[in-house]
Design a protein around this motif. Structure first.
Motif, mmCIF file in Angstrom:
data_model
loop_
_atom_site.group_PDB
_atom_site.id
_atom_site.type_symbol
_atom_site.label_atom_id
_atom_site.label_comp_id
_atom_site.label_asym_id
_atom_site.label_seq_id
_atom_site.Cartn_x
_atom_site.Cartn_y
_atom_site.Cartn_z
ATOM 1 N N PRO A 159 -5.444 -13.041 -0.655
ATOM 2 C CA PRO A 159 -6.979 -12.453 -1.237
ATOM 3 C C PRO A 159 -7.796 -11.960 -0.642
ATOM 4 N N TRP A 160 -8.751 -11.309 -0.760
ATOM 5 C CA TRP A 160 -9.459 -10.842 0.067
ATOM 6 C C TRP A 160 -11.268 -11.198 -1.456
ATOM 7 N N VAL A 161 -11.514 -10.148 -2.427
ATOM 8 C CA VAL A 161 -12.940 -10.566 -3.259
ATOM 9 C C VAL A 161 -11.914 -9.533 -3.988
ATOM 10 N N ALA A 162 -12.654 -9.968 -5.223
ATOM 11 C CA ALA A 162 -12.729 -9.619 -6.539
ATOM 12 C C ALA A 162 -13.373 -8.376 -7.254
ATOM 13 N N ASP A 163 -12.358 -7.204 -7.907
ATOM 14 C CA ASP A 163 -13.145 -5.981 -7.938
ATOM 15 C C ASP A 163 -12.566 -5.687 -8.975
ATOM 16 N N GLU A 164 -13.562 -4.725 -9.534
ATOM 17 C CA GLU A 164 -13.138 -4.300 -11.390
ATOM 18 C C GLU A 164 -13.108 -2.708 -11.548
ATOM 19 N N LEU A 165 -12.512 -1.969 -11.875
ATOM 20 C CA LEU A 165 -12.179 -0.876 -12.655
ATOM 21 C C LEU A 165 -12.899 -0.592 -13.870
ATOM 22 N N VAL A 166 -14.093 0.890 -13.734
ATOM 23 C CA VAL A 166 -14.930 1.364 -15.040
ATOM 24 C C VAL A 166 -14.662 3.092 -15.006
ATOM 25 N N VAL A 167 -14.273 3.010 -16.585
ATOM 26 C CA VAL A 167 -13.859 4.013 -17.608
ATOM 27 C C VAL A 167 -15.586 4.351 -17.377
ATOM 28 N N PHE A 168 -15.781 5.770 -17.000
ATOM 29 C CA PHE A 168 -16.628 6.793 -16.857
ATOM 30 C C PHE A 168 -16.328 7.976 -16.893
ATOM 31 N N CYS A 169 -17.778 8.842 -17.244
ATOM 32 C CA CYS A 169 -17.865 10.295 -17.664
ATOM 33 C C CYS A 169 -19.418 10.972 -17.024
ATOM 34 N N ALA A 170 -18.878 12.243 -17.555
ATOM 35 C CA ALA A 170 -20.362 12.940 -17.124
ATOM 36 C C ALA A 170 -21.842 12.459 -18.121
#
Length: 308
Positions: A159-170
């Motif tokens: 493991p290196w570093v935590a990440d997180e996805l996010v839902v997004f819109c215009a």
């Protein structure tokens, strides 16, 4: 010792390309000389290292067992030659990175590495997780930086570093003003997503694995920037790393949609072949990566000023 370093170099190149012509081009040899060198080592030991299928060659069981040792021998020989010639640096380092890491972090680390070690050379390849794993397994890369998971039995994952996805819109999307969405609302939306085989798509699919609906996928794209543009144009909503979106969020060209019912957390990982010789260059590159993320809880918190 009956084999030569040239024969071992030919064996490694042919193993990587599974083709004599492409191996010859890499080694700057004629196709005849390359074929002869490979034939000589097999004749000297009365064995075969490849199965032949027309012009295509595939490593057999013996060839697969010998390849990591042959790669290590060539790399050690190159290091000895550099030392004897008085050259500094780490030689050539082949790095593979997935798209989010490659576009937003790896280029910065590469620049820092080359400033510190100007006698070294570095090749950076940017592909999705599945491709990076395949290239490492075939010894085409020294080190991988990936966003997805890896279950390949021959590869080491750290493991290196935590990440997180996010839902997004215009900003003009109906969900922009609400700033959050339920699963029922998400099921009604048109989606712009990464392709299967990418770490981002894997994380999204994993978050939805227990839900009783399928995404209405309008468009699959191989690049995060293309997804951002498509969402900005109002074609649907997307889901990529917060790291790739933080400047767009700051400018207001895209808007985050919080999704409390989805776990979109993941990790970036280091990846290398378990039987590969760990070069000093590889260790130095990993150390620079870890220095970048010291004290950081999540990738989007990295400040570019932290890069020397």
């Amino acid at each position: 010792m009956r084999f030569t370093l040239r024969q071992i170099s030919v064996f490694v190149a042919v193993a990587r390309h599974e083709n004599v012509s492409r191996a010859a081009a890499e080694l700057a040899l004629s196709q005849s000389a390359t074929s002869t060198a490979l034939a000589e080592i097999e004749r000297q030991y009365d064995t075969q290292l490849f199965d032949r299928f027309g012009k295509m060659l595939r490593l057999n069981e013996l060839g697969q067992a010998l390849l990591p040792q042959a790669v290590e021998l060539i790399e050690r020989a190159a290091a000895i030659e550099s030392a004897l010639e008085g050259r500094a640096g780490y030689g050539k380092l082949r790095i593979g990175a997935t798209l989010t890491i490659g576009n937003y972090l790896a280029t910065l680390i590469v620049a820092d590495f080359l400033k510190r070690h100007p006698e070294s050379t570095l090749q950076l390849s940017v592909h999705n997780t599945a491709t990076i794993i395949d290239q490492l397994a075939r010894h085409e890369l020294d080190l991988g930086l990936i966003e997805g998971s890896c279950r390949h039995p021959d590869l080491i994952v750290e493991p290196w570093v935590a990440d997180e996805l996010v839902v997004f819109c215009a900003p003009g999307h109906p969900l922009a003003e609400q700033g959050r969405a339920s699963l029922a609302t998400l099921a009604e939306q048109a989606w712009i997503v990464r392709e299967p085989g990418s770490g981002t798509r894997e994380t999204l699919d994993q978050a939805l694995r227990h839900q009783h609906f399928a995404l209405q996928i309008r468009l699959e794209l191989e690049h995060t920037e293309a997804i951002k543009r498509a969402v900005e144009f109002g074609l649907g909503i997307g889901c990529i790393s917060r790291l790739a979106l933080r400047e767009a969020f700051r400018r207001g060209s895209l808007v985050a949609i919080e999704t409390p019912e989805l776990d979109l957390r993941r990790h970036f990982h280091f990846l290398w072949h378990g039987r590969k010789f760990q070069t000093a260059g590889m260790r130095e590159f990993v150390a620079l990566c870890r220095t970048m993320t010291t004290g950081i809880e999540r990738s989007d918190q990295i400040q570019w000023s932290l890069i020397p």
